[in-house]
Write a protein that holds these residues in place. Structure first.
Motif, PDB file in Angstrom:
ATOM      1  N   VAL A   1       6.770   6.552  -4.982  1.00 22.83           N
ATOM      2  CA  VAL A   1       7.883   5.678  -4.627  1.00 22.83           C
ATOM      3  C   VAL A   1       9.184   6.452  -4.813  1.00 22.83           C
ATOM      4  N   GLU A   2      10.018   6.467  -3.790  1.00 27.23           N
ATOM      5  CA  GLU A   2      11.327   7.115  -3.863  1.00 27.23           C
ATOM      6  C   GLU A   2      12.325   6.143  -4.499  1.00 27.23           C
ATOM      7  N   GLY A   3      13.352   6.675  -5.206  1.00 31.19           N
ATOM      8  CA  GLY A   3      14.374   5.767  -5.686  1.00 31.19           C
ATOM      9  C   GLY A   3      14.932   6.040  -7.058  1.00 31.19           C
ATOM     10  N   ARG A   4      15.292   7.280  -7.357  1.00 29.95           N
ATOM     11  CA  ARG A   4      15.832   7.573  -8.684  1.00 29.95           C
ATOM     12  C   ARG A   4      17.296   7.171  -8.849  1.00 29.95           C
ATOM     13  N   ILE A   5      17.932   6.697  -7.782  1.00 33.67           N
ATOM     14  CA  ILE A   5      19.268   6.138  -7.954  1.00 33.67           C
ATOM     15  C   ILE A   5      19.244   4.617  -7.771  1.00 33.67           C
ATOM     16  N   LYS A   6      18.035   4.052  -7.715  1.00 38.87           N
ATOM     17  CA  LYS A   6      17.891   2.599  -7.630  1.00 38.87           C
ATOM     18  C   LYS A   6      17.870   1.990  -9.039  1.00 38.87           C
ATOM     19  N   LYS A   7      18.147   0.678  -9.097  1.00 36.17           N
ATOM     20  CA  LYS A   7      18.206  -0.029 -10.374  1.00 36.17           C
ATOM     21  C   LYS A   7      16.813  -0.464 -10.829  1.00 36.17           C
ATOM     22  N   SER A   8      16.751  -0.903 -12.091  1.00 42.78           N
ATOM     23  CA  SER A   8      15.455  -1.214 -12.711  1.00 42.78           C
ATOM     24  C   SER A   8      14.738  -2.370 -12.036  1.00 42.78           C
ATOM     25  N   HIS A   9      15.474  -3.375 -11.542  1.00 45.87           N
ATOM     26  CA  HIS A   9      14.790  -4.505 -10.899  1.00 45.87           C
ATOM     27  C   HIS A   9      14.142  -4.075  -9.583  1.00 45.87           C
ATOM     28  N   TYR A  10      14.750  -3.100  -8.894  1.00 46.67           N
ATOM     29  CA  TYR A  10      14.146  -2.540  -7.683  1.00 46.67           C
ATOM     30  C   TYR A  10      12.854  -1.812  -8.044  1.00 46.67           C
ATOM     31  N   VAL A  11      12.928  -0.936  -9.028  1.00 47.45           N
ATOM     32  CA  VAL A  11      11.752  -0.157  -9.436  1.00 47.45           C
ATOM     33  C   VAL A  11      10.620  -1.085  -9.858  1.00 47.45           C
ATOM     34  N   TYR A  12      10.939  -2.073 -10.673  1.00 44.79           N
ATOM     35  CA  TYR A  12       9.913  -3.004 -11.153  1.00 44.79           C
ATOM     36  C   TYR A  12       9.231  -3.709  -9.984  1.00 44.79           C
ATOM     37  N   THR A  13      10.016  -4.213  -9.047  1.00 42.83           N
ATOM     38  CA  THR A  13       9.461  -4.978  -7.933  1.00 42.83           C
ATOM     39  C   THR A  13       8.556  -4.130  -7.052  1.00 42.83           C
ATOM     40  N   VAL A  14       9.035  -2.964  -6.674  1.00 43.76           N
ATOM     41  CA  VAL A  14       8.265  -2.108  -5.771  1.00 43.76           C
ATOM     42  C   VAL A  14       6.996  -1.600  -6.452  1.00 43.76           C
ATOM     43  N   VAL A  15       7.125  -1.158  -7.697  1.00 40.61           N
ATOM     44  CA  VAL A  15       5.962  -0.634  -8.416  1.00 40.61           C
ATOM     45  C   VAL A  15       4.941  -1.742  -8.650  1.00 40.61           C
ATOM     46  N   ASP A  16       5.413  -2.926  -9.013  1.00 41.01           N
ATOM     47  CA  ASP A  16       4.499  -4.050  -9.235  1.00 41.01           C
ATOM     48  C   ASP A  16       3.709  -4.373  -7.967  1.00 41.01           C
ATOM     49  N   GLN A  17       4.379  -4.414  -6.823  1.00 36.07           N
ATOM     50  CA  GLN A  17       3.693  -4.721  -5.570  1.00 36.07           C
ATOM     51  C   GLN A  17       2.681  -3.641  -5.206  1.00 36.07           C
ATOM     52  N   TRP A  18       3.078  -2.398  -5.371  1.00 36.14           N
ATOM     53  CA  TRP A  18       2.151  -1.309  -5.061  1.00 36.14           C
ATOM     54  C   TRP A  18       0.999  -1.244  -6.057  1.00 36.14           C
ATOM     55  N   ASN A  19       1.272  -1.556  -7.296  1.00 32.50           N
ATOM     56  CA  ASN A  19       0.204  -1.606  -8.299  1.00 32.50           C
ATOM     57  C   ASN A  19      -0.853  -2.623  -7.899  1.00 32.50           C
ATOM     58  N   GLN A  20      -0.406  -3.785  -7.457  1.00 30.10           N
ATOM     59  CA  GLN A  20      -1.353  -4.810  -6.999  1.00 30.10           C
ATOM     60  C   GLN A  20      -2.121  -4.335  -5.765  1.00 30.10           C
ATOM     61  N   GLN A  21      -1.419  -3.687  -4.846  1.00 32.25           N
ATOM     62  CA  GLN A  21      -2.068  -3.251  -3.611  1.00 32.25           C
ATOM     63  C   GLN A  21      -3.164  -2.218  -3.885  1.00 32.25           C
ATOM     64  N   ILE A  22      -2.857  -1.265  -4.747  1.00 32.88           N
ATOM     65  CA  ILE A  22      -3.848  -0.240  -5.094  1.00 32.88           C
ATOM     66  C   ILE A  22      -5.047  -0.861  -5.797  1.00 32.88           C
ATOM     67  N   GLN A  23      -4.756  -1.764  -6.738  1.00 31.02           N
ATOM     68  CA  GLN A  23      -5.848  -2.389  -7.487  1.00 31.02           C
ATOM     69  C   GLN A  23      -6.737  -3.231  -6.585  1.00 31.02           C
ATOM     70  N   ARG A  24      -6.132  -3.916  -5.634  1.00 31.92           N
ATOM     71  CA  ARG A  24      -6.936  -4.728  -4.698  1.00 31.92           C
ATOM     72  C   ARG A  24      -7.838  -3.827  -3.853  1.00 31.92           C
ATOM     73  N   TYR A  25      -7.314  -2.683  -3.475  1.00 34.93           N
ATOM     74  CA  TYR A  25      -8.165  -1.745  -2.724  1.00 34.93           C
ATOM     75  C   TYR A  25      -9.341  -1.300  -3.581  1.00 34.93           C
ATOM     76  N   CYS A  26      -9.061  -0.947  -4.822  1.00 30.65           N
ATOM     77  CA  CYS A  26     -10.119  -0.466  -5.718  1.00 30.65           C
ATOM     78  C   CYS A  26     -11.132  -1.566  -6.050  1.00 30.65           C
ATOM     79  N   ASP A  27     -10.673  -2.808  -6.043  1.00 26.58           N
ATOM     80  CA  ASP A  27     -11.566  -3.941  -6.320  1.00 26.58           C
ATOM     81  C   ASP A  27     -12.222  -4.492  -5.067  1.00 26.58           C
ATOM     82  N   ASN A  28     -12.007  -3.813  -3.941  1.00 29.10           N
ATOM     83  CA  ASN A  28     -12.595  -4.227  -2.659  1.00 29.10           C
ATOM     84  C   ASN A  28     -12.137  -5.617  -2.238  1.00 29.10           C
TER      85      ASN A  28
END
Length: 758
Positions: free
Chosen positions: A245-272
């Protein structure tokens, strides 16, 4: 969808521009975070970390099974090498999980002097072909961040090559800003504002407002953001390991939201499980709208957006079909409330995450005739060490609290500080030699390091200095038109011939051109390889080298450099390889048998002066050329003069030839130029001309270089190429009158880069 994937097959890599964002990424489920210190990293505008912060962050991240990678991804100046080595001396004894690197000199220093540090190749290396992966693998890179412009098929090929042939993992940006130019090859900020992107100071002039173009666009270089959220299965199938995820000049709420969504997406893939399709959360935080067009291989005009600011309100106003100002205000308020909730949620979740050093408690016990025993308590960890010698009675130099503190105050790692020293169970009037106490201290420090060997600091490596050039410098010329060959040949200069980015389509014609020249001349044309060679065009480069077997080449692509070194062909590192320090030169000489290199035109006299040339190594400097500001895989005419073709494809790359310009709000012109066979490029309005360096640094360079390709800028040349070449030949030969002749013949030029440096 595969049912056998496990989460450890993937890494979700999050940005950490400040402490709050790092904590947000940790609690959102990031597997790793990349962050920078105050110096040596490519996000100078981020709120970077101190070294003490870094160690606390590493401890905190590791407690949550998250890795920390430190960004050292800028080009390094000669004067900075000692400070860089001092930093590496400290880093090598921390628990940092890896460093991200661009500069070839730094790769060299890490390989030869700090081999225990895991090395990742930055996006600034612009890796897009398998030769580059081999090149970086030889420099011990275990991970390569691939070019953002690649499509999923190109990525899959490189991931396979990296994994099967070089044991190198692939990393791909999956969310965040798209750049209009190829990373590491973008100089628009450097030329326009004096803030080099290669130094982490990009001022993002591609997001600036320009004078309205012919097609009514005010932000003609501004792309939508990248989002591969719907491409998780394709990325997994391609063998991508790290999803970044790109965004080292983004704020913490941006990072949290994007990472949380991608975390769910990856986990759903791994859980089929079925993949998420609701992207409303991603649109709630900052975005410029989204596109996955590069990944899909559909480089189209819809990738642009004529607004660089946050697109959230516009997106939701379209979702809710707002037709009135009242409705629009409702959308704005709802969006504000959602963002406020996210911010409050993040603040609440990270409140108790601390990076402060943990207290260390030491207890000493023992009697005369017994060993000295030290009990150590560090958080939940416990440990005991016992001396091999026994305590003896003394009435003159007994061990007291002050003596123990003096010896054991250094018993700590980067995560702990000695808080208490308890000697209440230690008998009075006892003595033990200082050497024994020091051994016990060393045992405790070894325990803190979990058995890792302490690596002693090194001094700045010294390179053998070489004398100045004794022979007169030669003149080298770049051309791209066969008609110019005879003009150059008549002057007896070294002729470099530009090969196109679409090399595959021109291979037969070029093979014939170089072969016929060799047969008709005692000299050879020197092939000049471009910076971008993707897929079949890189394969064509290998075929060209095998068929033509040139004695010497110039290459701006490290993949071609690697192939040339394997084939025993002399190669020169071109100006787009950004050589700015001695260790970079020694790297390519010792690791890849380079015969020479161009010194970067971004650095000034003082920064060039102390660069140490390797033995038997040619040093080049360009004194005249059009100033390239960026190169793009996108079409730059969509938003300027318009283009009937909606998507940029192989036919466009091969056949399109077009030129136009855009004007800044201060009336400066940037030239957009597309040559047949090449990608779109942006040039400064005035060519670079620097004659001062010939006197300033006499004997430094073996070759001076001029670019006589037909790139139309606002620089005015009053004479033909033959006359211009004759004046430059006289200049390099030391004829004083040539300087005035050049000033008369060539007007509207710039040497600002030579004076401002980096």
């Amino acid at each position: 969808m595969s049912s056998v994937s496990t989460r450890n097959q993937f890494e979700l890599l999050a940005p950490g521009g400040d402490l709050e964002s790092i904590k947000a990424a940790i609690i959102a489920g990031a597997d790793a975070i990349y962050c920078g210190l105050d110096n040596f990293n490519a996000r100078n505008r981020a709120t970077n970390l101190t070294f003490d912060n870094l160690n606390g962050i590493v401890r905190l991240a590791h407690e949550h099974n998250c890795k920390i990678f430190l960004t050292l991804n800028i080009i390094i100046l000669e004067s900075e090498i000692p400070a860089l080595v001092r930093l590496l001396n400290k880093l090598v004894n921390t628990k940092i999980d890896g460093v991200i690197v661009q500069d070839l000199g730094l790769f060299y220093i890490l390989k030869h002097h700090f081999p225990t540090l895991d090395v990742h190749a930055s996006t600034q290396n612009n890796t897009h072909n398998e030769g580059q992966i081999a090149f970086l693998s030889k420099l011990t890179a275990s991970r390569v961040n691939l070019s953002r412009e690649l499509n999923i098929h190109e990525i899959k090929h490189l991931a396979t090559v990296g994994r099967d042939e070089h044991n190198v993992l692939m990393e791909v940006f999956v969310h965040g800003s798209y750049c209009i130019g190829f990373s590491g090859l973008c100089y628009i900020s450097s030329v326009k504002n004096g803030n080099s992107g290669n130094r982490g100071r990009c001022s993002q002039p591609c997001r600036d407002k320009y004078q309205t173009t012919n097609v009514g666009k005010d932000y003609p270089l501004n792309l939508k953001d990248n989002s591969a959220f719907s491409d998780m299965e394709a990325l997994a199938d391609a063998g991508v390991y790290s999803l970044k995820v790109e965004g080292r000049i983004k704020k913490s709420h941006y990072v949290y939201t994007v990472v949380d969504q991608w975390n769910q997406q990856i986990q759903r893939y791994c859980d089929n499980q079925a993949q998420l399709t609701d992207t409303s959360s991603l649109y709630t935080v900052f975005n410029r709208d989204f596109s996955n067009a590069y990944l899909q291989g559909n480089i189209n005009k819809n990738m642009f957006i004529d607004n660089p600011r946050d697109n959230s309100v516009k997106h939701f106003s379209e979702v809710y079909s707002c037709t009135s100002e009242d409705k629009l205000q409702e959308v704005k308020q709802e969006l504000y409330d959602k963002k406020t909730t996210i911010i409050e949620t993040v603040d609440d979740k990270i409140r108790d995450l601390s990076i402060e050093k943990l207290p260390l408690h030491l207890s000493f016990r023992g009697q005369v005739g017994e060993p000295l025993v030290i009990d150590i308590k560090a958080g939940s960890r416990r440990h005991t060490v016992t001396s091999n010698e026994v305590l003896v009675y003394t009435d003159t130099s007994a061990i007291d609290h002050d003596a123990l503190f003096t010896v054991f105050k250094a018993v700590s790692d980067y995560d702990h500080d000695v808080a208490t020293i308890d000697d209440s169970d230690l008998a009075d009037n006892v003595f033990m030699p200082f050497s024994v106490l020091k051994e016990l201290r060393d045992q405790l420090n070894e325990w803190f390091r979990d058995g890792r060997e302490w690596i002693a600091p090194i001094d700045t490596p010294q390179l053998e200095k070489t004398p100045l050039q004794q022979e007169a410098a030669k003149l080298s010329v770049l051309i791209a038109n066969p008609k110019d060959i005879e003009v150059c040949k008549a002057q007896g200069v070294e002729i470099h011939y530009q090969l196109p980015d679409s090399l595959h389509t021109e291979l037969k014609k070029l093979d014939k051109l170089f072969t016929e020249y060799r047969e008709s001349s005692e000299e050879e044309l020197v092939p000049w390889f471009p910076a971008i060679l993707i897929g079949e065009h890189f394969e064509a480069a290998k075929a060209f080298l095998a068929q033509v077997k040139p004695k010497r080449i110039v290459t701006n692509n490290t993949g071609v450099a690697y192939v040339a070194s394997q084939m025993g062909i002399e190669w020169i590192a071109g100006p787009l390889l950004n050589m700015t320090n001695s260790f970079g030169l020694h790297c390519i000489k010792e690791e890849f048998n380079a015969a020479g290199a161009f010194v970067s035109n971004e650095i000034n006299k003082k920064q060039i002066k102390h660069i140490v040339r390797p033995q038997s190594f040619d040093l080049y400097y360009s004194i005249y050329h059009p100033i390239v500001m960026l190169m793009s895989r996108q079409c730059l005419f969509h938003q300027t003069v318009g283009c009937k073709i909606k998507a940029f494809d192989a036919k466009c790359l091969k056949g399109c030839k077009k030129s136009t310009s855009i004007l800044t709000m201060r009336d400066a012109a940037f030239i957009i130029d597309k040559q047949k066979g090449d990608h779109n490029a942006l040039y400064s309005q005035n060519n670079f001309l620097n004659t001062a360096i010939i006197d300033d640094l006499a004997g430094k360079f073996s070759h001076y270089f001029i670019d006589l390709r037909d790139i139309e800028t606002q620089t005015h040349v009053a004479i033909d190429k033959a006359g211009l070449l004759a004046i430059f030949s006289d200049l390099v030969a030391g004829k004083e009158e040539a300087k005035q002749q050049l000033r008369d013949a060539v007007t509207l030029t710039s040497d600002a880069q030579y004076h401002k440096g980096l």
